[in-house]
Design an enzyme around this catalytic site. Structure first.
Site, PDB file in Angstrom:
ATOM      1  N   LYS A 187       1.031  -1.144  -0.081  1.00 20.63           N
ATOM      2  CA  LYS A 187       0.029   0.009   0.027  1.00 20.63           C
ATOM      3  C   LYS A 187       0.893   1.172   0.039  1.00 20.63           C
ATOM      4  O   LYS A 187       2.174   1.010   0.062  1.00 20.63           O
ATOM      5  CB  LYS A 187      -1.065  -0.067   1.197  1.00 20.63           C
ATOM      6  CG  LYS A 187      -1.936  -1.358   1.004  1.00 20.63           C
ATOM      7  CD  LYS A 187      -3.060  -1.092   0.197  1.00 20.63           C
ATOM      8  CE  LYS A 187      -3.476  -2.496  -0.529  1.00 20.63           C
ATOM      9  NZ  LYS A 187      -4.321  -3.247   0.556  1.00 20.63           N
TER      10      LYS A 187
HETATM   11  C1  LIG Z   1      -5.540  -4.312   0.806  1.00 19.24           C
HETATM   12  C2  LIG Z   1      -6.908  -4.061   0.648  1.00 19.24           C
HETATM   13  C3  LIG Z   1      -7.931  -4.454   1.966  1.00 19.24           C
HETATM   14  C4  LIG Z   1      -7.288  -4.886   3.033  1.00 19.24           C
HETATM   15  O1  LIG Z   1      -6.109  -4.331   3.626  1.00 19.24           O
HETATM   16  P1  LIG Z   1      -5.573  -5.345   4.926  1.00 19.24           P
HETATM   17  O2  LIG Z   1      -4.617  -4.256   5.577  1.00 19.24           O
HETATM   18  O3  LIG Z   1      -4.727  -6.301   4.121  1.00 19.24           O
HETATM   19  O4  LIG Z   1      -6.477  -5.972   5.664  1.00 19.24           O
HETATM   20  C5  LIG Z   1      -8.810  -4.123   1.971  1.00 19.24           C
HETATM   21  N1  LIG Z   1      -9.626  -3.498   0.818  1.00 19.24           N
HETATM   22  C6  LIG Z   1      -8.982  -3.233  -0.355  1.00 19.24           C
HETATM   23  C7  LIG Z   1      -9.630  -2.461  -1.417  1.00 19.24           C
HETATM   24  C8  LIG Z   1      -7.536  -3.500  -0.333  1.00 19.24           C
HETATM   25  O5  LIG Z   1      -6.838  -3.495  -1.465  1.00 19.24           O
END
Ligand SMILES: *Cc1c(COP(=O)(O)O)cnc(C)c1O
Length: 386
Positions: A187
């Protein structure tokens, strides 16, 4: 000579992050403690609204679950979200025994289509979960208006959206019930695993804080005496184990300081892609509204109808050139669990279906050089016979 493999995503962890982690390890306080508190305070300051509570959690999935739980979503309720997302957005609804109503996207933005949301509302609908896909803000004015008119809650999945603005306001401050960010490894900022639940609703914050750590509360004691002994707590619900560690928060404190600079570099890289891919039979990613920030978590390219090769062939060609890429997402309506549980058909989601069939995500991260972008674009151009 074959070039070095260019991965799809890589985090950018600097010396300050590493030193802070080492400091945490040496401090003796490795689970939730002072660094997590500081990360939460910094996050509220970053969003620039002191009325917001920021609650650090060990994933965005956990944060989304806590937000819906605190809003009282449960069996018999329906929650509307986009089919064009990661399963985490929708699975948390099922954790609570409520049902998911998947709807199609706006093909121009790849974000949830407000008209499709409105058409999907039933007397059981309790909440909407927009996703700011790829880091481009969903149409929040329209969605918040729908929610207000129908008395629905709104929880934003902002996993891609740090920092993103909508009408000049940062996502997290837009007036929904809660917004949840992800600090997963790929991210825009990362703590390895982690997330942040942001809310302006003190009642939601109070409940999520208790449920984040086993349903443990120290508040009850306050009713009887001013001073709570340090060993005293009460269990008021069967809560979860969703707290963030100080080791992770140590990373987050420094990643957050770099979030603006990271976003600016992502803007540059995306602009370079746009320029280098112009003239090919492709749809470039949608732009933000004038004056708004796009977090550019993903650079999603779509092959135009009539492009000389199919998407799968293009991905193979990129891999053959040593370039990693991905697809965001295989829509939920195609996934066995969601498809079978709700009897979903691709024809119900024509825009998501078409986008999925034509899309791929190219590498986009701050450690890429301009030359890396040009190399990827040249590979795309060769594969398309340009
Ligand atoms: C990465 C992601 C999540 C989940 O994030 P985590 O921190 O891994 O639980 C939820 N929604 C979207 C759209 C994502 O890309």
């Amino acid at each position: 000579m074959p070039q070095e493999f260019l991965p799809f995503a890589l985090p950018e962890i600097g010396d300050a992050e590493i030193a802070e982690v080492v400091d945490t390890l040496k401090s003796g306080w490795v689970t939730t403690g002072p660094k997590t508190k500081r990360f939460e305070e910094d996050f509220t300051a970053f969003l620039g609204d002191p009325a917001l509570a920021s609650l650090a959690v060990n994933s965005a999935t956990a944060g989304l679950h806590l937000a819906l739980e605190a809003l009282g979503i449960g069996p018999g309720d329906e929650v509307i979200t986009t089919t064009h997302t990661f399963t985490a957005t929708a699975e948390v609804v099922r954790y609570l025994g409520a049902d998911v109503k998947l709807v199609d996207i706006d093909p121009a933005t790849l974000n949830i289509d407000p008209a499709a949301v409105e058409a999907a509302i039933t007397p059981r609908t309790k909440a909407l979960m927009p996703v700011h896909y790829a880091g481009l803000a969903a149409d929040m004015p329209a969605l918040l208006d729908i929610a207000r008119r129908h008395g629905l809650k709104v929880v934003e999945d902002a996993a891609h959206a740090l920092p993103t603005t909508c009408g000049g306001q940062l996502v997290g401050t837009l007036g929904s019930d809660a917004t949840v960010f992800s600090f997963y490894a790929n991210k825009t900022i990362t703590t390895g695993e982690g997330g942040m639940l942001v809310t302006r609703d003190p009642e939601l914050a109070r409940r999520a804080r208790v449920m984040r750590l086993h349903g443990m509360s120290r508040d009850a004691f306050d009713r009887f005496t001013a001073k709570v002994p340090s060993w005293y707590y009460e269990i008021v619900a069967p809560g979860f184990k969703y707290n963030l560690t100080d080791i992770a928060a140590a990373l987050g404190i420094h990643q957050l300081r770099r979030a603006r600079a990271f976003q600016q570099r992502r803007v540059q890289l995306a602009a370079l892609y746009d320029e280098a891919l112009r003239g090919l039979p492709v749809l470039l990613p949608p732009r933000p509204a004038a004056g708004d920030l796009h977090a550019w978590h993903l650079y999603v390219l779509r092959l135009a109808d009539g492009a000389p090769i199919a998407r799968d062939r293009l991905i193979e060609a990129l891999y053959a050139d040593g370039i990693g890429c991905s697809v965001h997402y295989i829509p939920l309506h195609l996934q066995p669990y969601w498809r079978d549980r709700y009897g979903l058909q691709p024809a119900q989601f024509p825009h998501s279906q078409h986008a999925f069939a034509h899309m791929l995500s190219l590498p986009l991260y701050t450690r890429m050089t301009d030359a890396d972008v040009l190399r990827v674009a040249a590979s795309v151009r060769r594969a398309l016979g340009g």
